[in-house]
Design an enzyme around this catalytic site. Structure first.
Site, PDB file in Angstrom:
ATOM      1  N   HIS A 123       0.936  -1.172   0.025  1.00  0.00           N
ATOM      2  CA  HIS A 123       0.284   0.061   0.000  1.00  0.00           C
ATOM      3  C   HIS A 123       0.948   1.293  -0.033  1.00  0.00           C
ATOM      4  CE1 HIS A 123      -2.327  -3.110   2.346  1.00  0.00           C
ATOM      5  NE2 HIS A 123      -3.450  -2.492   1.812  1.00  0.00           N
ATOM      6  N   ASP A 152      -0.426 -12.305   2.443  1.00  0.00           N
ATOM      7  CA  ASP A 152      -1.338 -11.310   3.179  1.00  0.00           C
ATOM      8  C   ASP A 152      -1.633 -11.614   4.776  1.00  0.00           C
ATOM      9  OD1 ASP A 152      -2.703  -9.214   4.308  1.00  0.00           O
ATOM     10  OD2 ASP A 152      -4.269  -9.461   2.743  1.00  0.00           O
ATOM     11  N   ASP A 155       2.308   2.096   3.206  1.00  0.00           N
ATOM     12  CA  ASP A 155       2.981   1.308   3.850  1.00  0.00           C
ATOM     13  C   ASP A 155       4.620   1.611   3.705  1.00  0.00           C
ATOM     14  OD1 ASP A 155       0.794  -0.335   4.342  1.00  0.00           O
ATOM     15  OD2 ASP A 155       1.216  -1.434   2.649  1.00  0.00           O
ATOM     16  N   ASP A 162      -6.083 -13.110   9.697  1.00  0.00           N
ATOM     17  CA  ASP A 162      -4.823 -13.220   8.764  1.00  0.00           C
ATOM     18  C   ASP A 162      -3.745 -13.967   9.219  1.00  0.00           C
ATOM     19  OD1 ASP A 162      -5.943 -11.472   6.760  1.00  0.00           O
ATOM     20  OD2 ASP A 162      -5.133  -9.592   7.669  1.00  0.00           O
ATOM     21  N   GLU A 196      -8.867 -13.659  -1.113  1.00  0.00           N
ATOM     22  CA  GLU A 196      -8.300 -14.058  -0.077  1.00  0.00           C
ATOM     23  C   GLU A 196      -8.847 -15.273   0.831  1.00  0.00           C
ATOM     24  OE1 GLU A 196      -7.585 -11.676   4.155  1.00  0.00           O
ATOM     25  OE2 GLU A 196      -6.877 -10.647   2.318  1.00  0.00           O
ATOM     26  N   ASP A 235      -4.538 -13.683  -2.138  1.00  0.00           N
ATOM     27  CA  ASP A 235      -3.942 -13.341  -0.986  1.00  0.00           C
ATOM     28  C   ASP A 235      -3.966 -14.710  -0.010  1.00  0.00           C
ATOM     29  OD1 ASP A 235      -3.240 -10.875  -1.735  1.00  0.00           O
ATOM     30  OD2 ASP A 235      -4.729  -9.776  -0.041  1.00  0.00           O
TER      31      ASP A 235
END
Length: 439
Positions: free
Chosen positions: A101, A339, A104, A309, A268, A296
């Site tokens: 991102h 991720d 980040d 996650d 994901e 992800d």
């Protein structure tokens, strides 16, 4: 500065090894289903969970030991150190791709102009690292959910000014994608949805979201850089109800607004679980509509109802996921982005490498199992046999070739309807044999 001098590059040593810092299943040169594991599994590191996550949660503060964050200097100095640490981890693991991102990698500063300048400086550093290591950008995206201005979304915000600010972030993100040679660009609409229908014009908001995406496509074309655009579905968290709820919902949106020729899905595992789907289901949905772009890699916790996650370690789940990916012919220009975040109790810097080893080994095991399922035609033969009535009976053939009518089908039912013989699915047997394919 190097942060992992005491850890050698991670090598494949097989299942007998007692070395924590070794692959037990992932052998990048091993050929599976006609390609090497490295070719089949386009692993990518996520900048956010790998480098910036500090272990804090709603009940406690930071726990992580991250030496690159403790050396002082400005926020930009820290950002440069994070880039160095990140690429060092990727090189140790032999991972060839990464994702980020915008917030980040660079401090946001005190203005959008300052944020742009910081991004320019840090992406110069990223580009140097890419050239030095051969590591590529799988995808980047704009964080349009953390800042309070985005509390009501971006393209779905009730404020046009917020829509404009988000467009400025994505504009820069596409420019950075071109600069770094990104092959995909992701949109995750964490706050693109509604909190309550009492004060929401849902149709208007979805129209605005589609306009935002079309503007992104137009700008990408104007700078001669058109990556594969990816939507990442998620049903909730942080927004109460997100518009990209699941794969089917996202595909319906893309088709309605003539976006499907530019967009695929980034799926994901944990997001699928939040909907109440398996990851296999979401992958199959995307594959059915030729829209499987990238994934992800993570997992949730069956006992918890939120996005934990965790690094993927559930072999049966990932084997079924890899089965769908192989049936899709792979992920094309997409990849397998971790991720995933280490648990806040796994606070040593070395745990970042150990966790990725675990995830990469899990996907390697899944790849081998899925390839064997396909090679043996275990599931495909079962599926083919289950639908033989459409090939081997006159009524079935008439349905398939389009000659059947309600009149002809009713006539068949009147004559033969009391003689239908159903087949057992033998599902328990199938699941039992499936376990034999788990590596």
């Amino acid at each position: 500065m190097a942060y992992f001098n005491d850890i050698a590059p991670i090598k494949y040593e097989g299942t007998k090894t007692k070395n924590m810092f070794a692959f037990r299943h992932y052998n990048p040169e091993e050929v599976v289903a006609g390609k090497t594991m490295e070719e089949q599994l386009h692993f990518a590191l996520a900048f956010w969970h790998t480098i910036t996550m500090d272990g804090s949660d709603p009940f406690g503060g930071a726990t992580m030991e991250r030496p690159w964050d403790l050396e002082g200097g400005s926020e930009l100095d820290r950002a440069h150190r994070r880039v160095d640490a990140f690429f060092e981890i990727a090189e140790k693991l032999g991972v060839k791709y990464y994702c980020f991102h915008d917030i980040d990698i660079a401090p946001t500063g005190n203005s959008l102009k300052e944020f742009y300048a910081n991004l320019d400086e840090i992406t110069d550093h990223l580009l140097e690292k890419q050239k030095a290591t051969g590591i590529k950008l799988l995808w980047n995206t704009a964080n349009m959910f953390s800042n309070p201005r985005y509390m009501n979304g971006v393209s779905t915000s009730n404020r046009a000014e917020v829509f404009a600010y988000g467009a400025a972030q994505v504009k820069k993100g596409l420019e950075l994608s071109k600069k770094l040679g990104g092959e995909n660009y992701v949109f995750w609409g964490g706050r693109e949805g509604y909190e309550s229908l009492l004060n929401t014009d849902r149709g208007l908001e979805m129209d605005h979201m589609a306009k935002f995406f079309h503007l992104a496509i137009d700008y990408a074309k104007s700078i001669n850089h058109l990556p594969i655009f990816l939507i990442e579905p998620k049903p909730k968290e942080p927004m109460t109800h997100q518009y990209d709820f699941d794969a089917a919902t996202a595909l319906a949106f893309l088709q309605k607004y003539d976006l499907d020729k530019y967009f695929k899905l980034n799926l994901e595992t944990n997001h699928a679980w939040l909907v109440g789907h398996t990851f296999e289901h979401e992958l199959n949905t995307a594959r059915t509509f030729n829209a499987l772009g990238s994934i992800d890699a993570n997992q949730g916790n069956y006992l918890l109802g939120w996005d934990t996650d965790e690094f993927p370690t559930l072999v049966i789940d990932i084997t079924l996921a890899m089965h769908q990916i192989l049936l899709n012919g792979g992920l094309g220009k997409g990849g397998i982005n971790f991720d995933a975040k280490v648990r806040r109790t796994s606070f040593k810097a070395e745990d970042l490498i150990l966790a990725h080893i675990a995830g990469m080994d899990t996907y390697a095991r899944a790849l081998k199992g899925a390839a064997a399922i396909i090679e043996d035609k275990f599931l495909s033969d079962i599926v083919d046999e289950r639908y033989t009535s459409y090939k081997n009976t006159e009524v079935g053939q008439s349905i398939e070739n389009g000659t059947a009518t309600f009149e002809s089908l009713a006539a068949f039912a009147l004559e033969h309807g009391d003689d239908i013989e159903l087949d057992s699915n033998h599902l328990e047997y199938i699941k039992s044999v499936l376990n034999d394919y788990l590596v």
